[in-house]
Write an enzyme that holds these catalytic residues in place. Structure first.
Site, PDB file in Angstrom:
ATOM      1  N   LYS A  77       2.346   6.640  14.964  1.00  0.00           N
ATOM      2  CA  LYS A  77       3.415   6.335  13.990  1.00  0.00           C
ATOM      3  C   LYS A  77       4.292   7.443  13.541  1.00  0.00           C
ATOM      4  CE  LYS A  77       3.689   3.276  10.061  1.00  0.00           C
ATOM      5  NZ  LYS A  77       3.072   2.637   8.971  1.00  0.00           N
ATOM      6  N   SER A 152       4.337  -1.889   7.893  1.00  0.00           N
ATOM      7  CA  SER A 152       5.390  -1.093   8.317  1.00  0.00           C
ATOM      8  C   SER A 152       5.087  -0.459   9.545  1.00  0.00           C
ATOM      9  CB  SER A 152       5.422  -0.060   7.183  1.00  0.00           C
ATOM     10  OG  SER A 152       4.243   0.544   7.014  1.00  0.00           O
ATOM     11  N   SER A 176      -0.084  -2.706   6.265  1.00  0.00           N
ATOM     12  CA  SER A 176       0.934  -2.277   7.245  1.00  0.00           C
ATOM     13  C   SER A 176       0.076  -2.213   8.516  1.00  0.00           C
ATOM     14  CB  SER A 176       1.696  -1.093   6.960  1.00  0.00           C
ATOM     15  OG  SER A 176       2.588  -1.522   5.734  1.00  0.00           O
TER      16      SER A 176
END
Lengths: 488, 102
Positions: A77, A152, A176
């Protein structure tokens, strides 16, 4: 050779048996990415040349047959720093930022022999639940391209579900990892706070953030957590625990295990009826497998969302002060003095949701409002922690849905931030309490994946993996694949 | 229910080192009002005798040995600064000629 949906374990076996090479695996996955990534938008950066170079080197040296992760691909990420590779946190503020060091988790993955294929799309600075707050591009859910992948860690989830990579790292501050895992029909673990080092994680809310693995199977997830967990001197919030093997006794089963189900919370929340039905079927499955279901009450859980938004935004308002146009990142070219650099760089470089949360946080911490907002929320946090401690005196773990609804349409909630905040009802309390939780696929509603969340006490990830594994092995949801439907 | 005053918003904007246009500010006030009303649900929670929790886990004042460790990353770090000279990041004068506060 169709390698895109192989597990880490399967790929390792193929390498050991010389049925394939590390280079072939990496090339195969990049081919898949070339073919399908335009429909998805999971990656912000692809590392193809370096990844193939690394792959060739590993093939030359030979993989370690005793290390499952040796030579296998992963992606990271984009709020986790990677040396000499762009790291943007999906923000214009860090558009040309290239870190000078690797996050500890990246170093751990390299030490375990893994090869990163690139950096993954996300909501800007991890603030969001749909990946729509990325300053660069929307990410699409491979199960229905007109829908969000969640957030997210939207890119991290979509890339694994789409078969671009067998595993990714996501981060979880209020859900997330778990919510996008649920929306994409994959496995996502938010470890105990302090289990995984945050050194090199671009901070959102320091008392809530954790990095965790996202994979297609429970065992793969445990294998990656083995690699990234452990005490780190560079992170003073990292817990001095012994190294654990989370795959140990993973097939233990659930006979006699007490699972708490807070049905009153399901009724009092805006939980979708169809999702409730799928969850109840999953509960019945656990009973079939030998678990004992116990009704519990989490009295303060519905206060989790307002508590979370005050505390997380307050911590974020402090953490994001470092983005001032001075040391790194975006600097506005409109300024007459130093203050202008701060104000204009931040106003131009940061997205609307990020600014909204900075505003809420600054407000909550400011004189006259601190007691009623920030301190009050911190005291409600204590009550939420107590809820779980009381629950764990009666049960071994707690089961809830990972999300109120399945994945919704892109553009469906972005105009209404408050509506999106309320989606986090089942996930935020877990971060507030610092306890671990895992989301696993447990069914479908209108052909969209549904996730069930298992919540454990501090440092009980092993119990979570055993419980998740039992369900996975007794069902077939983890073998379902998205069809990339619903695109324009 | 607290009503969000324009002055409060303006002060918060200043503290946050942000800037909003007039139109954006109107929108912001409406949004903040909704969010503040939402978080005010906590008003009804009785927290008498309850201490605040600020940490993720029960670890406090974690110390390390007071030993200086050399870090030779200055060159790399300076590369990330938008403007620099030798080992320094270059910024406008801190003592203003043009008004505004540094």
């Amino acid at each position: 050779m169709a390698l895109e949906y192989k597990t880490l374990e399967e790929l390792h076996t193929m390498l050991v048996n010389k049925e394939t090479t590390v280079e072939a695996i990496v090339r195969d996955l990049y081919e898949r990415i070339d073919e399908k990534e335009e429909q998805i938008g999971a990656f912000l950066y692809l590392n193809k040349e370096q990844a193939i170079e690394q792959a060739k080197k590993v093939d030359e040296e030979g993989i370690d047959p005793n290390n499952v992760l040796s030579g296998l691909p992963i992606a990271i990420k984009d709020n986790i720093v990677t040396k000499d590779e762009p790291t943007t946190a999906a923000s214009r503020m860090l558009e040309n930022f290239v870190p000078v060091y690797d996050a500890t988790v990246v170093k751990n993955l390299k030490d375990a022999g893994m090869i990163s294929l690139g950096k993954l799309n996300m909501d800007e600075f991890a603030m969001g639940g749909s990946n729509e707050n990325s300053a660069y591009k929307i990410c699409h859910n491979p199960w229905d391209l007109s829908r969000v992948p969640g957030g997210s860690s939207g890119g991290s989830a979509a890339a694994v579900a789409a078969g671009f990579i067998p595993a990714s790292l996501g981060t979880d501050t209020g859900g997330s990892i778990r919510q996008p895992a649920a929306f994409n029909g994959i496995v996502g673990m938010k470890p105990t706070y302090g289990r995984v080092s945050r050194y090199g994680l671009i901070a959102f809310a320091s008392s809530l953030d954790q990095i965790g693995p996202m994979t297609r199977t429970v065992k793969d997830n445990a294998l990656v957590l083995n690699a990234i967990s452990g005490h780190d001197e560079m992170d003073s919030t990292s817990y001095p625990s012994e190294k654990e093997d989370f795959t140990k006794d993973i097939d233990k089963g659930v006979k006699g295990l007490k699972i708490g189900v807070p049905r009153k919370l399901f009724k009092d929340s805006a939980l979708d009826d169809d999702v409730m039905d799928v969850i109840e079927e999953a509960v019945s499955k656990y009973e079939e497998l030998g678990a004992e279901i116990v009704e519990i009450d989490l009295k303060y859980a519905l206060y989790g969302t307002p508590t979370y938004y005050i505390l997380a935004s307050s911590e974020a308002s402090s953490n994001l002060q470092r983005f001032d146009g001075i040391h790194y990142g975006y600097r506005s070219d409109k300024f007459a003095n130093l203050d202008d650099i701060y104000v204009n760089s931040r106003s131009e470089g940061l997205g609307p949701e990020v600014k909204r949360r900075i505003m809420l946080g600054t407000f909550s911490l400011s004189s006259g409002y601190y007691d009623d907002h920030f301190e009050k929320a911190a005291r409600v946090r204590t009550l939420i922690c107590k809820d779980f401690q009381e629950a764990f005196e009666k049960v071994d773990l707690v089961l809830t849905p990972s999300s109120l609804t399945p994945a919704y349409k892109i553009g469906g909630k972005i105009e209404n931030p408050l509506q999106m905040y309320k989606e986090d009802t089942f996930t935020v309390s877990i971060n507030l309490a610092g306890i671990p939780a895992i989301s696993i696929p447990c069914g479908f509603v209108n052909e969209l994946p549904i996730g069930l969340q298992l919540i454990g006490n501090h440092f009980e990830e092993q119990k979570l993996y055993q419980t998740a594994y039992a369900f996975e092995q007794a069902t077939d949801y983890h073998n379902q694949r998205p069809e990339f439907k619903g695109g324009e | 229910m607290m009503t969000i005053e324009k002055d409060t918003i303006r002060q918060t904007i200043e503290l946050s080192k942000l800037e909003y246009s007039d139109a954006q500010e109107q929108e912001l006030i409406k949004e903040m009002q909704k969010i503040i009303t939402f978080v005010e649900q906590l008003d009804s929670v009785d927290v008498s005798g309850v201490k605040p929790t600020y940490n993720g886990i029960d670890l406090h004042s974690v110390l390390r040995e007071d030993k200086a460790v050399k870090s030779d990353r200055t060159d790399q770090l300076i590369e990330n600064a938008p403007t620099s000279k030798d080992d320094y990041i270059q910024v406008p004068s801190v003592v203003d000629k043009e008004g505004g506060d540094a």
